[in-house]
Design a protein around this motif. Structure first.
Motif, short mmCIF file in Angstrom:
data_model
loop_
_atom_site.label_atom_id
_atom_site.label_comp_id
_atom_site.label_asym_id
_atom_site.label_seq_id
_atom_site.Cartn_x
_atom_site.Cartn_y
_atom_site.Cartn_z
N LYS A 92 62.40 136.96 29.84
CA LYS A 92 61.54 138.11 30.09
C LYS A 92 60.46 137.71 31.10
O LYS A 92 59.65 136.83 30.85
N PHE A 93 60.48 138.39 32.25
CA PHE A 93 59.57 138.08 33.33
C PHE A 93 58.63 139.25 33.59
O PHE A 93 59.02 140.41 33.46
N ILE A 94 57.39 138.94 33.97
CA ILE A 94 56.44 139.98 34.39
C ILE A 94 55.84 139.56 35.73
O ILE A 94 55.79 138.38 36.07
N LYS A 95 55.42 140.56 36.48
CA LYS A 95 54.84 140.33 37.79
C LYS A 95 53.32 140.49 37.68
O LYS A 95 52.83 141.52 37.20
N LYS A 96 52.57 139.46 38.11
CA LYS A 96 51.11 139.50 38.08
C LYS A 96 50.60 139.43 39.51
O LYS A 96 51.03 138.59 40.29
N CYS A 97 49.67 140.35 39.84
CA CYS A 97 49.12 140.41 41.19
C CYS A 97 47.59 140.30 41.15
O CYS A 97 46.95 140.79 40.22
N GLN A 98 47.04 139.67 42.19
CA GLN A 98 45.60 139.56 42.34
C GLN A 98 45.23 140.17 43.69
O GLN A 98 45.78 139.81 44.73
N LYS A 99 44.29 141.12 43.69
CA LYS A 99 43.87 141.82 44.90
C LYS A 99 42.49 141.31 45.32
O LYS A 99 41.59 141.18 44.50
N THR A 100 42.35 141.03 46.63
CA THR A 100 41.09 140.56 47.18
C THR A 100 40.69 141.47 48.33
O THR A 100 41.50 141.78 49.19
N GLU A 101 39.41 141.89 48.34
CA GLU A 101 38.89 142.71 49.43
C GLU A 101 37.75 141.98 50.12
O GLU A 101 36.91 141.39 49.45
N GLN A 102 37.73 142.02 51.46
CA GLN A 102 36.66 141.43 52.25
C GLN A 102 36.12 142.50 53.19
O GLN A 102 36.89 143.20 53.84
N LEU A 103 34.80 142.65 53.25
CA LEU A 103 34.17 143.57 54.18
C LEU A 103 33.46 142.73 55.23
O LEU A 103 32.56 141.96 54.92
N LEU A 104 33.89 142.85 56.49
CA LEU A 104 33.35 142.05 57.58
C LEU A 104 32.59 142.95 58.54
O LEU A 104 33.04 144.05 58.86
N LYS A 105 31.45 142.49 59.02
CA LYS A 105 30.63 143.25 59.95
C LYS A 105 30.46 142.42 61.22
O LYS A 105 30.01 141.29 61.17
N ASP A 106 30.84 142.99 62.36
CA ASP A 106 30.74 142.31 63.65
C ASP A 106 29.68 143.01 64.49
O ASP A 106 29.57 144.24 64.48
N CYS A 107 28.91 142.23 65.23
CA CYS A 107 27.91 142.79 66.12
C CYS A 107 28.33 142.50 67.56
O CYS A 107 28.49 141.34 67.95
N VAL A 108 28.49 143.54 68.35
CA VAL A 108 28.94 143.40 69.73
C VAL A 108 27.76 142.99 70.60
O VAL A 108 26.69 143.58 70.53
N GLY A 109 27.94 141.94 71.42
CA GLY A 109 26.93 141.53 72.38
C GLY A 109 25.87 140.59 71.85
O GLY A 109 24.91 140.29 72.54
N ARG A 110 25.99 140.11 70.63
CA ARG A 110 25.01 139.16 70.09
C ARG A 110 25.70 137.88 69.68
O ARG A 110 26.82 137.89 69.18
#
Length: 61
Positions: free
Chosen positions: A39-57
């Motif tokens: 008997k097998f089960i599938k386990k998943c882990q979700k990761t979220e990253q929020l990235l902020k880029d500044c143009v010209g600095r």
């Protein structure tokens, strides 16, 4: 593993922050684990990253 690239410029843009760009990276890692013999089960882990880029600095350390 799956990657989803989403650009949030339209949702979060203000005139004072017109030079900022944000993006969200969502990734998931899944594995199959045997809980009982045969008997097998599938386990998943979700990761979220929020990235902020500044143009010209530059980033200074």
């Amino acid at each position: 593993m799956g990657w989803v690239w989403k650009d949030d410029d339209d949702e979060n843009s203000n005139k004072s922050e017109a030079r900022w760009s944000t993006r969200k990276i969502i990734s998931s890692q899944c594995r199959t684990e045997e809980v009982e013999p045969g008997k097998f089960i599938k386990k998943c882990q979700k990761t979220e990253q929020l990235l902020k880029d500044c143009v010209g600095r530059c980033f200074r350390v």
